[in-house]
Motif scaffolding. Structure first.
Motif, PDB file in Angstrom:
ATOM      1  N   TYR A  18      -6.346  74.015   9.975  1.00  0.00           N
ATOM      2  CA  TYR A  18      -7.364  73.786   8.948  1.00  0.00           C
ATOM      3  C   TYR A  18      -8.770  73.811   9.567  1.00  0.00           C
ATOM      4  N   ILE A  19      -8.907  73.233  10.738  1.00  0.00           N
ATOM      5  CA  ILE A  19     -10.214  73.259  11.407  1.00  0.00           C
ATOM      6  C   ILE A  19     -10.630  74.696  11.681  1.00  0.00           C
ATOM      7  N   LYS A  20      -9.683  75.499  12.136  1.00  0.00           N
ATOM      8  CA  LYS A  20      -9.986  76.901  12.434  1.00  0.00           C
ATOM      9  C   LYS A  20     -10.353  77.668  11.176  1.00  0.00           C
ATOM     10  N   VAL A  21      -9.627  77.447  10.097  1.00  0.00           N
ATOM     11  CA  VAL A  21      -9.859  78.201   8.861  1.00  0.00           C
ATOM     12  C   VAL A  21     -11.156  77.783   8.184  1.00  0.00           C
ATOM     13  N   SER A  22     -11.474  76.495   8.231  1.00  0.00           N
ATOM     14  CA  SER A  22     -12.655  76.001   7.507  1.00  0.00           C
ATOM     15  C   SER A  22     -13.960  76.271   8.237  1.00  0.00           C
ATOM     16  N   ALA A  23     -13.914  76.783   9.462  1.00  0.00           N
ATOM     17  CA  ALA A  23     -15.140  77.056  10.217  1.00  0.00           C
ATOM     18  C   ALA A  23     -15.619  78.476   9.911  1.00  0.00           C
ATOM     19  N   ASP A  24     -16.735  78.577   9.220  1.00  0.00           N
ATOM     20  CA  ASP A  24     -17.368  79.858   8.912  1.00  0.00           C
ATOM     21  C   ASP A  24     -18.810  79.773   9.379  1.00  0.00           C
ATOM     22  N   THR A  25     -19.121  80.489  10.463  1.00  0.00           N
ATOM     23  CA  THR A  25     -20.441  80.371  11.099  1.00  0.00           C
ATOM     24  C   THR A  25     -21.520  81.220  10.434  1.00  0.00           C
ATOM     25  N   THR A  26     -21.202  81.837   9.330  1.00  0.00           N
ATOM     26  CA  THR A  26     -22.214  82.632   8.637  1.00  0.00           C
ATOM     27  C   THR A  26     -23.339  81.726   8.161  1.00  0.00           C
ATOM     28  N   ARG A  27     -24.574  82.108   8.495  1.00  0.00           N
ATOM     29  CA  ARG A  27     -25.740  81.291   8.125  1.00  0.00           C
ATOM     30  C   ARG A  27     -26.203  81.662   6.720  1.00  0.00           C
ATOM     31  N   VAL A  28     -26.333  80.630   5.898  1.00  0.00           N
ATOM     32  CA  VAL A  28     -26.796  80.817   4.523  1.00  0.00           C
ATOM     33  C   VAL A  28     -27.917  79.812   4.265  1.00  0.00           C
ATOM     34  N   PRO A  29     -28.789  80.109   3.320  1.00  0.00           N
ATOM     35  CA  PRO A  29     -29.863  79.148   3.022  1.00  0.00           C
ATOM     36  C   PRO A  29     -29.322  77.875   2.379  1.00  0.00           C
ATOM     37  N   THR A  30     -29.929  76.776   2.689  1.00  0.00           N
ATOM     38  CA  THR A  30     -29.513  75.496   2.114  1.00  0.00           C
ATOM     39  C   THR A  30     -29.928  75.427   0.647  1.00  0.00           C
ATOM     40  N   PRO A  31     -29.233  74.635  -0.179  1.00  0.00           N
ATOM     41  CA  PRO A  31     -29.624  74.515  -1.593  1.00  0.00           C
ATOM     42  C   PRO A  31     -31.022  73.934  -1.768  1.00  0.00           C
ATOM     43  N   ILE A  32     -31.443  73.081  -0.838  1.00  0.00           N
ATOM     44  CA  ILE A  32     -32.762  72.463  -0.918  1.00  0.00           C
ATOM     45  C   ILE A  32     -33.542  72.838   0.327  1.00  0.00           C
ATOM     46  N   GLY A  33     -34.720  73.338   0.164  1.00  0.00           N
ATOM     47  CA  GLY A  33     -35.571  73.685   1.298  1.00  0.00           C
ATOM     48  C   GLY A  33     -35.351  75.117   1.755  1.00  0.00           C
ATOM     49  N   ASN A  34     -36.010  75.462   2.863  1.00  0.00           N
ATOM     50  CA  ASN A  34     -35.953  76.818   3.396  1.00  0.00           C
ATOM     51  C   ASN A  34     -35.096  76.910   4.655  1.00  0.00           C
ATOM     52  N   ALA A  35     -34.361  75.852   5.001  1.00  0.00           N
ATOM     53  CA  ALA A  35     -33.527  75.871   6.198  1.00  0.00           C
ATOM     54  C   ALA A  35     -32.239  76.644   5.952  1.00  0.00           C
ATOM     55  N   GLU A  36     -31.506  76.872   7.031  1.00  0.00           N
ATOM     56  CA  GLU A  36     -30.224  77.562   6.956  1.00  0.00           C
ATOM     57  C   GLU A  36     -29.119  76.651   7.471  1.00  0.00           C
ATOM     58  N   MET A  37     -27.915  76.899   7.007  1.00  0.00           N
ATOM     59  CA  MET A  37     -26.767  76.114   7.427  1.00  0.00           C
ATOM     60  C   MET A  37     -25.530  77.009   7.470  1.00  0.00           C
ATOM     61  N   MET A  38     -24.469  76.502   8.106  1.00  0.00           N
ATOM     62  CA  MET A  38     -23.220  77.254   8.148  1.00  0.00           C
ATOM     63  C   MET A  38     -22.611  77.323   6.757  1.00  0.00           C
TER      64      MET A  38
END
Length: 210
Positions: A159-179
Motif C-alpha cells: 500500500y505504501i508503494k502504491v499510494s506514493a505518486d511523486t507527480t507535482r501538482v498545485p495545491t488547492p490553496i496558494g501557489n505551492a506544489e505538492m505530491m
C-alpha cells in the motif's frame, strides 16, 4: 235483569275450582362455561423478556469473557494480540494524503484488507488460548496466525508503494506544489503493528511446549 243476576252465582259455582298447589318450577339451565383459551396474553411481557434475554448477550458476561481472555494472554500471544489491535485502530487513521481528496482513511481504501486480517489474527489468538482447537492439530492455528500476520505486513508495504505518486501538482490553496499522492502516518502504524504481530507469533511458536 233479575234472572241474569240470579244465574251468575250458579255459573260461578259450576266452574271447577283451580288447584291451590303451585305448578313445579323448572330447574335453571346449567351455566355455560367459556372454552379454555390457550392463546398467550398479549399484555404479558414475561415471554418477551425471556426471548429478549436469549437473543441479546449479557454485557456483564461479555466483559467477564474479555477479562478472562486478557488474563490468559501471556508472552508472544499478548504481543501478537495487542499488535493486531493496533493495526485495527490504525485503519481509522489517514493512510493516504492526496491533492484532490485530502486525507483518506484506511477503511476507505485498501486498508480494509489489513482491518480484516487483524480481526482474523485476534480471533485465532483468542480461540487458541481458550482451547477451542482441541480437535485440530495445534500447528494449524499457529500457521494460520503466522500467515495472516505476514500477509498483513506485505499488504501494508504494498500500500505504501502504491499510494506514493511523486507527480507535482498545485495545491488547492496558494501557489505551492505538492505530491499527487503520498502515504500518511496511519499506514506506518499498521506496518509497525503487523511487524510486531509477526514477531509475537514467532515468539509464541518458539516458547510453545512440545
Amino acid at each position: 235483569m233479575d234472572d241474569i243476576a240470579r244465574a251468575a252465582p250458579a255459573q260461578r259455582a259450576a266452574r271447577p275450582a283451580r288447584s291451590a298447589a303451585p305448578a313445579p318450577r323448572r330447574a335453571p339451565p346449567p351455566p355455560v362455561e367459556a372454552p379454555a383459551d390457550d392463546s398467550p396474553d398479549p399484555w404479558d411481557r414475561s415471554a418477551r423478556e425471556v426471548s429478549r434475554d436469549n437473543a441479546v448477550a449479557d454485557p456483564e458476561e461479555l466483559i467477564r469473557d474479555a477479562k478472562e481472555l486478557f488474563g490468559l494472554l501471556a508472552g508472544g500471544d499478548k504481543v501478537a494480540f495487542w499488535s493486531a489491535v493496533a493495526v485495527l485502530f490504525s485503519c481509522f487513521l489517514p493512510w493516504k494524503e492526496t491533492a484532490a481528496d485530502g486525507d483518506v482513511l484506511g477503511l476507505m481504501s485498501m486498508g480494509v484488507g489489513a482491518f480484516v486480517l487483524a480481526i482474523l489474527i485476534m480471533t485465532l489468538v483468542g480461540m487458541r488460548v481458550k482451547g477451542s482447537f482441541e480437535r485440530v492439530n495445534p500447528v494449524v492455528p499457529w500457521m494460520g496466525q503466522l500467515v495472516f500476520s505476514f500477509i498483513c505486513l506485505v499488504w501494508c508495504i504494498v500500500y505504501i508503494k502504491v499510494s506514493a505518486d511523486t507527480t507535482r501538482v498545485p495545491t488547492p490553496i496558494g501557489n505551492a506544489e505538492m505530491m499527487n499522492s503520498s502515504p500518511s502516518f496511519g499506514v506506518f502504524v499498521a506496518v509497525l503493528g503487523s511487524l510486531a504481530a509477526l514477531g509475537g507469533t514467532l515468539l509464541g511458536l518458539k516458547s510453545k511446549p512440545a
